[in-house]
Design an enzyme around this catalytic site. Structure first.
Site, mmCIF file in Angstrom:
data_model
loop_
_atom_site.group_PDB
_atom_site.id
_atom_site.type_symbol
_atom_site.label_atom_id
_atom_site.label_comp_id
_atom_site.label_asym_id
_atom_site.label_seq_id
_atom_site.Cartn_x
_atom_site.Cartn_y
_atom_site.Cartn_z
ATOM 1 N N SER A 291 0.773 -1.773 -0.117
ATOM 2 C CA SER A 291 0.060 -0.498 0.519
ATOM 3 C C SER A 291 0.934 1.301 -0.147
ATOM 4 O O SER A 291 1.878 1.341 0.481
ATOM 5 C CB SER A 291 -1.052 0.401 1.375
ATOM 6 O OG SER A 291 -1.220 1.493 1.534
ATOM 7 N N TYR B 277 -1.733 -0.307 9.993
ATOM 8 C CA TYR B 277 -1.915 -0.760 9.184
ATOM 9 C C TYR B 277 -0.541 -0.333 8.024
ATOM 10 O O TYR B 277 0.034 -0.608 7.519
ATOM 11 C CB TYR B 277 -3.302 -0.284 8.147
ATOM 12 C CG TYR B 277 -3.270 -0.579 6.642
ATOM 13 C CD1 TYR B 277 -3.782 -2.397 6.219
ATOM 14 C CD2 TYR B 277 -3.321 -0.136 6.182
ATOM 15 C CE1 TYR B 277 -3.621 -2.712 5.302
ATOM 16 C CE2 TYR B 277 -3.082 -0.119 4.537
ATOM 17 C CZ TYR B 277 -3.493 -1.670 4.401
ATOM 18 O OH TYR B 277 -3.269 -1.806 3.054
#
Length: 250
Positions: A146, A159
């Site tokens: 990501s 995250y």
């Protein structure tokens, strides 16, 4: 060991979103596919049937990638049934949507689960699959990371940290598994998928990307295009981290 002429790909978290798009693109490229899932059996079975309609042999296989014993069992089953593994896409991931300024809201169990699935999971699957990947004409691992790994912005601090770790691990594994196996990572920006819509319905994707050079959210196939590039086409690329984010990180 079975002898098969068609290459074989394993996609973790393959039932929905980017994973599903990867499965179907592999099928179109002549691969047989294993659709790994943890909970979404209906979605995984549906994706496998769609891959079969494209000419692939496709099976859905349940496994929590954070469980090393279960992962080794999954890879053994793949070896028994297919006899080879040519591409691995570590796509399975999870998050908790916690505003970054709410430090106390990010609990230790949240941390543990995100690190287990997003960081340990790709390592467990890659380690278990290493011998099968090395045995072919040149295996490939693609980690779906990501842009949160670069920006520190995303669904939660945990995250972001887990994906930053995944990027570094991609480089370590590229060195450790060379020259037989290439290891790369793709870092999506915002994706128009169930991940965000269900995870945080308050997020407005259109406003989020309005100032990007390409002012639209990615579709799952946009990310799968990059995954297949690394998995199949880019024979001299390893240890690379590619942002596919509409220019967010320029």
């Amino acid at each position: 060991m079975n002898e098969r002429s068609r290459p074989v790909a394993l996609v973790t978290g393959g039932g929905t979103g980017v994973g599903r798009a990867c499965v179907l693109q592999f099928a179109r490229r002549g691969f047989d596919v294993i659709v790994n899932y943890s909970r979404s059996s209906t979605d995984a079975e549906s994706t496998a049937r769609e891959a079969e309609s494209l000419g692939a042999t496709a099976i859905a296989m349940a496994c929590d990638v954070s469980d090393d014993t279960a992962v080794r069992t999954m890879i053994a089953a793949i070896e028994s049934q297919f006899g080879r593994l040519d591409a691995l896409v570590n796509n399975a991931a999870m998050t908790n949507f916690v505003p970054h300024e709410q430090l106390d809201a990010l609990t230790e169990p949240m941390w543990d689960r995100m690190l287990a699935v997003n960081l340990k999971g790709p390592f467990f699957v890659t380690r278990a699959a290493a011998d099968l990947l090395r045995a072919g004409d040149g295996g490939s691992v693609v980690n779906v990371s990501s842009v949160a790994a670069f920006t520190g912005q995303g669904s939660s601090i945990g995250y972001c940290a887990s994906k930053a770790g995944l990027n570094t691990m991609t480089k370590s594994l590229a060195r450790a598994m060379a020259p037989q196996v290439r290891v790369n990572a793709v870092c999506p920006g915002p994706i128009d998928s169930r991940w965000i819509r269900d995870g945080n319905p308050d997020w407005d994707l259109d406003s989020m990307v309005a100032n990007y050079p390409l002012p639209r959210p990615s579709q799952p196939d946009d990310i799968a295009d990059a995954v297949l590039f690394f998995a199949v086409d880019a024979k001299m690329a390893t240890g690379q981290i590619l942002s596919v984010d509409g220019g967010q990180t320029l």
